[in-house]
Design an enzyme around this catalytic site. Structure first.
Site: not given
Length: 331
Positions: A190, A247
């Protein structure tokens, strides 16, 4: 149980405060004397949290010998430092401890996951188990006690539960899990997606583009993670889509910030010339590229990020190339 937090940075400080809020025995070990002094004397860590008052009972030290008293050691250091710090504390430990890792990425040379590095670097007579405390979280929000949920993931469910009970309170809710492979690969990849998200924001693309990126990025995480034994359901949980969302959308994310700068300049040169922060996704992009190529795993977004970072490809060209790939069914 006494917990020693290795690392006086943002995440180490925030998690130490959680334990102090929970009235547990905790101390931070740091190498920066100014940060340790700031915590002890001013009840702040102003390098990372300007204007934030920490729990006044929280303490820090520059003496690594404090790990001799630990029942739990939490590693809040970058991925490249995990091996060396584990070897250092292994020489000091006198009993078995639970080692908690919060770093998200791979060993820079061996490509191992963090749990693998820790198990290799700490002797079996000193290691009870490794627990990964990971998920959608920014230290900047945990330190001011905003509601957050993350996972305590381990092959040893009892130790995962111990960590869950230690850290859970009215603002931090911990779930347990045992899919170490899936969770650790998810939270590592990610970071690459967050760089991509920052790049498209820097280029001027908005909500539609980000939604597509996050959705297709999740598919790449699933494809990569399940190939190596991760469970599909992990990726619809906190260490999958949860960490991906936070994120890819937050101003607190160093990876997003790095991508934004690259996209704004439409070039990577200035980022590498001026960056002084640890941006885990930069190293992870290189490692994921290598592993994906070796195993013939299709990772188009990760591949474009790799080409931007390491081959000098123009971000605008990468965006066009992703859109003009061969048309196909979604599933």
């Amino acid at each position: 149980m006494k917990t020693v937090i290795i690392g006086s940075g943002s995440w180490g400080t925030a998690l130490a405060q959680v334990l102090q809020d929970n009235h547990h025995d905790v101390i931070i070990y740091g190498i920066e004397e100014s940060q340790v002094r700031d915590i002890n004397e001013n009840h702040q860590n102003s390098v990372f949290f300007e204007g934030v008052q920490l729990n006044p009972e929280l303490k820090a030290t520059t003496d690594i010998e404090v790990v001799k008293e630990a029942d739990i050691v939490l590693l809040a250091v970058p991925t490249f430092a995990i091996e060396s710090i584990c070897q250092k504390i292994d020489s000091l430990l006198t009993k078995k401890v639970i080692v908690i890792n919060v770093a998200k990425g791979f060993h820079p040379e061996t490509n191992e996951r963090m749990s693998e590095v820790i198990r290799r670097s700490i002797s079996s007579q000193h290691l009870s188990s490794v627990v990964s405390l990971i998920g959608p979280s920014h230290a900047e929000e945990v330190v001011i006690r905003l509601l957050t949920s993350i996972d305590s993931v381990s092959q040893n469910l009892e130790d995962a539960k111990t960590v869950q009970e230690l850290f859970s309170n009215h603002y931090l809710r911990i779930y347990t899990g045992n899919d170490e492979i899936g969770s650790e690969l998810g939270v590592a990849i990610k970071n690459v997606m967050a760089i991509a998200s920052g790049i498209i924001a820097g280029l001027g693309y908005q909500d539609n583009t980000r939604a597509a990126l996050i959705t297709r990025g999740l598919q790449e995480m699933i494809r990569f993670g399940t190939y190596f034994g991760g469970k599909y359901q992990t990726y619809i949980g906190l260490t999958g889509v949860g960490d991906l969302i936070v994120t890819c959308t937050s101003v607190h994310s160093r990876n997003f910030e790095a991508g934004y700068k690259i996209g704004k300049e439409n070039d990577v040169t200035d980022f590498f010339r001026t960056n002084k922060k640890t941006v885990e996704g930069v190293r992870t992009a290189k490692i994921v590229h290598k592993i994906a190529k070796e195993n013939n795993i299709e990772m188009p977004i990760c591949e474009e990020v790799y080409q931007i970072l390491y081959e000098g490809k123009e971000p605008k060209t990468c965006a066009n190339d992703l859109m003009l790939r061969e048309l196909k069914q979604e599933f």
